[in-house]
Design an enzyme around this catalytic site. Structure first.
Site, mmCIF file in Angstrom:
data_model
loop_
_atom_site.group_PDB
_atom_site.id
_atom_site.type_symbol
_atom_site.label_atom_id
_atom_site.label_comp_id
_atom_site.label_asym_id
_atom_site.label_seq_id
_atom_site.Cartn_x
_atom_site.Cartn_y
_atom_site.Cartn_z
ATOM 1 N N HIS A 85 -41.093 40.598 28.963
ATOM 2 C CA HIS A 85 -41.690 41.426 30.031
ATOM 3 C C HIS A 85 -40.921 42.745 30.217
ATOM 4 O O HIS A 85 -40.785 43.235 31.344
ATOM 5 C CB HIS A 85 -41.731 40.672 31.361
ATOM 6 C CG HIS A 85 -42.587 39.437 31.326
ATOM 7 N ND1 HIS A 85 -43.898 39.427 31.704
ATOM 8 C CD2 HIS A 85 -42.316 38.169 30.947
ATOM 9 C CE1 HIS A 85 -44.394 38.203 31.575
ATOM 10 N NE2 HIS A 85 -43.445 37.427 31.108
ATOM 11 N N ASN A 158 -48.805 35.201 35.597
ATOM 12 C CA ASN A 158 -49.385 35.908 34.443
ATOM 13 C C ASN A 158 -50.869 36.145 34.676
ATOM 14 O O ASN A 158 -51.439 35.630 35.635
ATOM 15 C CB ASN A 158 -49.220 35.067 33.176
ATOM 16 C CG ASN A 158 -47.814 35.154 32.575
ATOM 17 O OD1 ASN A 158 -47.064 36.076 32.874
ATOM 18 N ND2 ASN A 158 -47.482 34.206 31.738
ATOM 19 N N HIS A 349 -37.996 36.066 40.765
ATOM 20 C CA HIS A 349 -37.484 34.719 40.490
ATOM 21 C C HIS A 349 -38.439 33.697 41.109
ATOM 22 O O HIS A 349 -38.616 33.704 42.336
ATOM 23 C CB HIS A 349 -36.090 34.598 41.115
ATOM 24 C CG HIS A 349 -35.406 33.297 40.825
ATOM 25 N ND1 HIS A 349 -35.991 32.271 40.117
ATOM 26 C CD2 HIS A 349 -34.170 32.841 41.143
ATOM 27 C CE1 HIS A 349 -35.160 31.266 40.017
ATOM 28 N NE2 HIS A 349 -34.044 31.583 40.637
HETATM 29 FE FE1 HDE Z 1 -40.760 34.244 32.649
HETATM 30 N N1 HDE Z 1 -39.006 35.210 32.387
HETATM 31 N N2 HDE Z 1 -39.979 32.602 31.757
HETATM 32 N N3 HDE Z 1 -42.580 33.290 32.718
HETATM 33 N N4 HDE Z 1 -41.594 35.843 33.471
HETATM 34 C C1 HDE Z 1 -38.753 36.481 32.745
HETATM 35 O O1 HDE Z 1 -36.848 37.202 33.886
HETATM 36 C C2 HDE Z 1 -38.662 32.386 31.534
HETATM 37 C C3 HDE Z 1 -42.858 32.031 32.293
HETATM 38 C C4 HDE Z 1 -42.834 35.972 33.994
HETATM 39 O O2 HDE Z 1 -41.826 41.854 36.219
HETATM 40 C C5 HDE Z 1 -37.318 36.862 32.603
HETATM 41 O O3 HDE Z 1 -36.236 39.006 35.073
HETATM 42 C C6 HDE Z 1 -38.447 31.047 31.086
HETATM 43 C C7 HDE Z 1 -44.139 31.609 32.760
HETATM 44 C C8 HDE Z 1 -43.046 37.315 34.473
HETATM 45 O O4 HDE Z 1 -39.666 41.486 36.275
HETATM 46 C C9 HDE Z 1 -36.646 35.551 32.130
HETATM 47 C C10 HDE Z 1 -39.688 30.472 31.018
HETATM 48 C C11 HDE Z 1 -44.628 32.674 33.488
HETATM 49 C C12 HDE Z 1 -41.859 37.980 34.222
HETATM 50 C C13 HDE Z 1 -37.835 34.612 32.048
HETATM 51 C C14 HDE Z 1 -40.651 31.452 31.439
HETATM 52 C C15 HDE Z 1 -43.644 33.707 33.446
HETATM 53 C C16 HDE Z 1 -40.966 37.038 33.601
HETATM 54 C C17 HDE Z 1 -37.039 38.092 31.789
HETATM 55 C C18 HDE Z 1 -40.069 29.061 30.571
HETATM 56 C C19 HDE Z 1 -45.992 32.765 34.198
HETATM 57 C C20 HDE Z 1 -41.568 39.446 34.510
HETATM 58 C C21 HDE Z 1 -36.583 39.147 32.757
HETATM 59 C C22 HDE Z 1 -39.326 28.043 31.199
HETATM 60 C C23 HDE Z 1 -46.118 31.817 35.274
HETATM 61 C C24 HDE Z 1 -41.052 39.650 35.902
HETATM 62 C C25 HDE Z 1 -36.532 38.495 34.026
HETATM 63 C C26 HDE Z 1 -40.832 41.115 36.163
HETATM 64 C C27 HDE Z 1 -39.663 37.347 33.245
HETATM 65 C C28 HDE Z 1 -37.679 33.336 31.697
HETATM 66 C C29 HDE Z 1 -42.038 31.203 31.431
HETATM 67 C C30 HDE Z 1 -43.861 34.969 34.086
HETATM 68 C C31 HDE Z 1 -35.825 35.655 30.881
HETATM 69 C C32 HDE Z 1 -37.105 30.439 30.730
HETATM 70 C C33 HDE Z 1 -44.795 30.239 32.529
HETATM 71 C C34 HDE Z 1 -44.311 37.876 35.096
HETATM 72 O O5 HDE Z 1 -35.729 35.069 33.042
#
Ligand code: HDE
Length: 726
Positions: A85, A158, A349
């Protein structure tokens, strides 16, 4: 007024506003005219063009602290981009609940319809780097920070309601597979490469999400025209401690619309900031995007009644089984003042929850609860990222945490522990009496195991449900997307494995995809024999879910739709004027596009201002095209290759086209005009004699028909598209 309250109150404040005055004091860019340029220590800088030298032609002196400070700061201007992202765009706004939700949740911001809760929303692509193009095929992030009076609540979702994998432990593998390949760092922001499909084809649980990712949902027309989903099942908990499961939805007022894949690829080159610009301009123009928050509520005792597991993030709950109740609206009404300070530094978060909202045991969600704080610590340089203005809660926070990189809070007194007898400590009480966050006391089922629940073992039924629920055109787009992506692979065995899996979704889909890929017929049995294949079929209560289709969504308006008016010398400006006015009245935005900037001379020798050229603003930047009359002008357009390409391309992308008077001749010359059966779908031909168009009624009628065609978004049933060169 905090920046967040400012958002709730309305649009960007003008200079001189109290909030700006505060910003000026804090050293923002917007300063009073008399303010002097200074160093970071406040020392006035006498000259910002010349470094300190030993003689005008001599070496620069190390002593020049002004130069050193400026260059040192510049050297450290970049922070690590988000691991996923990374590319995003954001806006401020507010959320307002329609009626109290106290029956289900004690969350404060969901109680009073009179309260506007400030929000900051960041949209993103997932795979690309910060500088990648907006219109790539990808999932879009839809992250909302609610600045509530009980603390910040982040709904980090999402634009697709399911996910690729079921357990957080597979997320790093998924991301490594979709990111550019490690040996040569290619391709950028694209899933069409071997490692992604290698992983996907070996992990059949990805199939449902792949169907969505290959649909037009993954190439939105605008961030303002996409849905958002919380994806996981969460809990609402009310004041009596009762729990209901809840799925969150964001429904865009403008409907759900996509681009054409060919168009999306071209836009990536013509305007890599297409979505960012669209969001920014809409807000600057006062066309504030709106979404309604929807919830699907499932009583605690109905947890096992759906036929599938609501903890499985590869499953959705069809709206036809559990209706979506719209409980409030969100309006985005202010662009950020500073991209880095707000859009880049915002830290979301899923674990930022408030009393009344709690987690489910979805194993993907559980893993996320660890990941987000951890990533902010390395991305934002320490544990104090919650103190950055964009992340700060609007209600005060009190605790005994101290120190760390970039600490802003100046905590007073001797005491940084609890219990204590040395401080007054009155505001730091924990007495359990005044509510606070209470976890729902769910009963857990031992034993401790490293295993997946058998209730997660169906990987195809909902993929099929999604495919069956699409319109004919949407199905074709999905087939074409699979073909495109798989055709980019260098290893044919991966293509084969993928179509074998697809045969478990739909035989015909798999066959159609395989046809163009130079591989064997799809082999469902081979797929079933592979390691990792699980298919304990569930029975869905519905076989089709119209709510999963993007067709016919929206409120039928053309607000903010962009119309190109093609002109050249000799254009009939008299007939154009009333039509243009009527289209703009309906909310669409017109731009006059011509062979050169400046103006063209109309048939009646008037000057018509030109906003853009065929070359600098091609047809992919517009939703619709209007070709006015004027014999000489139309002849000039026919001779101009860029203009011809403009029209053919808009036609091929199934956009609404309107021709007036001689304008129809342009389409016939290009072989896309009316035939014996009439005009092609979405083409409005106003054959009215030019002179009559000064008459407002005729102009209104033409504009009305054109607006209705634009409101349909695209005319997928247009014949012979493939034969049109563009
Ligand atoms: Fe994320 N995801 N994600 N994700 N995600 C990040 O956090 C992660 C997942 C989503 O505009 C990171 O600050 C793991 C699902 C959005 O700043 C990180 C897993 C969904 C955004 C991270 C998921 C999301 C992130 C990268 C599986 C939809 C952007 C930078 C366990 C429900 C937020 C950050 C923004 C961002 C980890 C799966 C949505 C690395 C470990 C499912 C919208 O922490």
């Amino acid at each position: 007024m905090t920046p967040q309250n400012k958002a709730a109150a309305g649009r960007r404040p003008k200079t001189g506003d109290a909030a700006n005055a505060k910003q000026e004091q804090l050293g923002g860019y917007t300063a009073e005219p008399a303010a002097r340029l200074t160093t970071n220590q406040g020392v006035q800088i006498p000259d910002n063009h010349n470094s300190l030298k030993a003689g005008v032609r001599g070496p620069t002196l190390l002593e020049d602290f002004i130069l050193r400070e400026k260059i040192t700061h510049f050297d450290h201007e970049r922070i690590p981009e988000r691991a996923v992202h990374a590319r995003g765009s954001a806006a401020h706004g507010y959320f307002q609940v329609y009626k109290s939700m106290s029956q289900f949740t004690c969350a404060d911001f969901l109680q009073d319809p009179a309260v506007k809760t400030p929000v900051f929303v960041r949209f993103s692509t997932v795979a690309g780097s910060r500088g990648s193009a907006d219109t790539v095929r990808d999932v879009r992030g839809f992250a909302v920070k609610f600045y509530t009076q009980q603390g910040n609540y982040d709904l980090v979702g999402n634009n697709i309601p399911v996910f690729f994998v079921q357990d957080a432990i597979k997320f790093p593998d998924l991301v490594h597979a979709v990111k550019p390949e490690p040996h040569h760092e290619m391709p950028q922001a694209a899933s069409a490469h071997d490692t992604f499909w290698d992983f996907a084809s070996l992990m059949p649980e990805t199939t449902h999400m792949l169907m969505w990712a290959m649909s037009d949902r993954a190439i939105p027309r605008s961030l303002r025209m996409m849905e958002g989903f919380g994806v996981h099942t969460f809990r609402f908990v009310n004041a009596r401690g009762e729990s209901h499961f809840v799925k969150f939805h964001w429904k865009p007022k403008l409907g759900i619309h996509g681009l054409v894949w060919d168009e999306a690829q071209k836009i990536a080159g013509k305007d890599a900031d297409f979505h960012r610009r669209d969001l920014w301009e809409a807000i600057e123009n006062g066309a504030f995007p709106e979404w309604e928050l929807g919830v699907q509520i499932i009583p605690q005792d109905k947890e096992h009644s759906l036929g599938f597991d609501l903890l499985d993030p590869t499953k959705l709950i069809p709206e036809e089984m559990v209706p979506v109740q719209k409980i409030g609206k969100m309006v985005l009404n202010r662009n950020p003042d500073n991209f880095f300070a707000e859009t880049e530094q915002v830290a979301f978060h899923p674990g930022h929850v408030v009393p009344g909202i709690d987690f489910s045991n979805d194993p993907l969600l559980q893993g996320r609860l660890f990941s987000y704080t951890d990533t902010q610590i390395s991305r934002l340089g320490g544990a104090n990222f919650h103190e950055l203005p964009i992340n700060k809660s609007v209600c005060p926070f009190h605790n005994f945490q101290r120190d760390g990189m970039h600490r802003q809070t100046i905590a007073r007194g001797q005491v940084a522990y609890e219990p204590n007898s040395l401080g007054s400590g009155s505001e730091f009480r924990v007495d359990g009496s005044s509510g606070g966050f209470q976890s729902f006391p769910e009963e857990l089922e031992p034993p401790k195991v490293r295993r997946r629940s058998p209730s997660f073992d169906d990987h195809f039924t909902q993929a099929r449900l999604f495919f069956n629920s699409q319109s004919a055109a949407e199905k074709e787009h999905i087939i074409a997307a699979f073909r495109f992506e798989l055709s980019k692979l260098e290893v044919p065995a991966i293509r084969q494995r993928m179509v074998d899996n697809l045969a478990h979704v739909d035989e015909k889909l798999a066959r159609r995809v395989a046809e163009s890929l130079g591989i064997g017929a799809p082999d469902a049995k081979a797929a079933a024999g592979r390691a990792g294949f699980r298919d304990h079929r569930i029975t869905m209560a519905v076989e089709e879910s119209p709510a999963l289709s993007m067709a016919d969504t929206g409120d039928g308006s053309v607000r903010t739709r962009k119309v190109a008016i093609l002109v050249a010398d000799g254009v009939d400006s008299a007939s154009l004027k009333p039509i243009r006015e009527a289209i703009e009245q309906a909310g669409a935005q017109c731009k006059v596009v011509g062979p050169r900037l400046g103006s063209v001379t109309s048939a009646s020798k008037r000057q018509v201002d030109v906003d853009a050229t065929f070359a600098n603003t091609p047809s992919v930047m517009f939703d619709a095209v209007l070709v006015p009359g004027g014999k000489e002008a139309v002849a000039a357009l026919v001779r101009n290759g860029d203009a011809v390409h403009f029209v053919l391309e808009a036609y091929k992308h199934c956009k609404a086209i309107c021709t007036v008077g001689e304008g129809a001749g342009l389409l016939s010359t290009l072989g896309i005009g009316a035939d014996a059966k009439g005009a092609p779908a979405g083409v409005v031909v106003a054959a009215t004699p030019v002179t009559n168009l000064g008459d407002n009624t005729a102009a209104q009628q033409i504009a009305h028909a054109f607006v209705a065609a634009i409101a349909k978004h695209r005319h997928w049933d247009r014949a012979n598209i493939d034969a049109v060169p563009a």
